[in-house]
Design an enzyme around this catalytic site. Sequence first.
Site, PDB file in Angstrom:
ATOM      1  CG  HIS A 294    -105.439  13.212 -28.147  1.00 29.69           C
ATOM      2  ND1 HIS A 294    -104.647  13.819 -29.107  1.00 29.69           N
ATOM      3  CD2 HIS A 294    -105.965  12.112 -28.762  1.00 29.69           C
ATOM      4  CE1 HIS A 294    -104.698  13.134 -30.231  1.00 29.69           C
ATOM      5  NE2 HIS A 294    -105.487  12.088 -30.049  1.00 29.69           N
TER       6      HIS A 294
ATOM      7  CG  HIS B 228    -106.982   8.624 -29.000  1.00 30.12           C
ATOM      8  ND1 HIS B 228    -107.752   9.462 -29.782  1.00 30.12           N
ATOM      9  CD2 HIS B 228    -107.865   7.907 -28.237  1.00 30.12           C
ATOM     10  CE1 HIS B 228    -109.038   9.254 -29.501  1.00 30.12           C
ATOM     11  NE2 HIS B 228    -109.121   8.329 -28.568  1.00 30.12           N
TER      12      HIS B 228
ATOM     13  CG  ASP C 210    -102.710   8.058 -32.896  1.00 28.60           C
ATOM     14  OD1 ASP C 210    -103.456   8.043 -31.903  1.00 28.60           O
ATOM     15  OD2 ASP C 210    -102.919   8.804 -33.880  1.00 28.60           O
ATOM     16  CG  HIS C 211    -101.573  11.568 -30.554  1.00 26.21           C
ATOM     17  ND1 HIS C 211    -101.310  12.765 -31.197  1.00 26.21           N
ATOM     18  CD2 HIS C 211    -102.534  10.954 -31.292  1.00 26.21           C
ATOM     19  CE1 HIS C 211    -102.097  12.871 -32.272  1.00 26.21           C
ATOM     20  NE2 HIS C 211    -102.840  11.779 -32.342  1.00 26.21           N
TER      21      HIS C 211
ATOM     22  CG  HIS D 117    -110.242  13.931 -30.619  1.00 25.90           C
ATOM     23  ND1 HIS D 117    -110.543  13.604 -31.926  1.00 25.90           N
ATOM     24  CD2 HIS D 117    -109.340  12.992 -30.205  1.00 25.90           C
ATOM     25  CE1 HIS D 117    -109.860  12.537 -32.272  1.00 25.90           C
ATOM     26  NE2 HIS D 117    -109.122  12.133 -31.242  1.00 25.90           N
TER      27      HIS D 117
ATOM     28  CG  ASP E  32    -105.904  13.566 -33.327  1.00 24.37           C
ATOM     29  OD1 ASP E  32    -104.920  14.167 -33.784  1.00 24.37           O
ATOM     30  OD2 ASP E  32    -105.984  12.325 -33.254  1.00 24.37           O
TER      31      ASP E  32
ATOM     32  CG  HIS F 204    -103.360  13.170 -37.175  1.00 29.06           C
ATOM     33  ND1 HIS F 204    -104.611  12.652 -37.426  1.00 29.06           N
ATOM     34  CD2 HIS F 204    -102.900  12.524 -36.082  1.00 29.06           C
ATOM     35  CE1 HIS F 204    -104.898  11.740 -36.507  1.00 29.06           C
ATOM     36  NE2 HIS F 204    -103.867  11.640 -35.681  1.00 29.06           N
TER      37      HIS F 204
END
Length: 309
Positions: A63, A65, A67-68, A140, A211, A269
């Site tokens: 996804h 976000h 942090d990915h 999510h 996530d 995670h």
Amino acid sequence: MKLLFLGTGAGVPAKPRNVSSLALMLLEERNSVWLFDCGEATQHQILHTSLKPRKIEKIFITHLHGDHIFGLPGLLGSRSFQGGETGLTIYGPKGIREYVEVSLKISQTHLKYPLSIIEIENGTIFKDEQFEIETLQLDHGIASFGFRITEKDKKGTLDAKRLRSEGILPGPIYKRLKKGEIVTLEDGRVINGNEYLGPDLKGRVLCILGDTRPCENAITLASRADVVVHEATFSAESERMAWDYFHSTTVQAATLALQAQAHTLCLNHISSRYIKEDWDQLTEEAKAVFPNTEMAFDFLEMTIAPHKN
């Protein structure tokens, strides 16, 4: 087949855990590496390993976000600067194409290798003679996907002892028989290779989830998998917080592995609110539900051994 965890934290980087990135090392199977997510400083993490960026064949983004994905443009550029010339394919949710193309354009990063970007939906997104990859959307705050990587079954072991007992000596003919071919011998005998093969060797199955809150699609992807990599952002007592932030707890991850009849669960995670002294407790929470659980940490290498009959 190995898993190499490059970043196992959640949200923001911390000293013991960088943000999300996981490498599936397929060096023996296809001399390549598949990367799952590419959080900030992923290429810095790679410097501490034997992984070669030029070996990265595919990158799967769960996804969008930060942090990915914030480490993706830098890694793509470095792969080119370091002599990577073979093609690379990125798979990710709608928007990944714009993110990559705009980042490369504005920074005037020119790649020396062909780059393909595929925006994914539910279903099979890749298939060849070795592997099939299926994806389903999870639960999510934004579109987040999980991946099921299935290795194709392999033909069983050739019964060389039986062949020698029947006067069929080792040589090129064994290779043909291993493929299940029908072969005519010099003495006129006709033999079927399939009759000299043991049972097919079942391929390995790996499930890597983005996530998510607990959901049915996650169970489907994890069904009877050899290894399930599942986020466990929060402890068991923080179930309400996990729900509010569209994440899962240790116990929820373990419950999914139990429902899916998986073999091994790997917790990933992990929120930076949990210091190293808390990690054993988090693992034990999951083990109380699903005993064959371990917690990932940065630079952990996990071997997924071939099945044996």
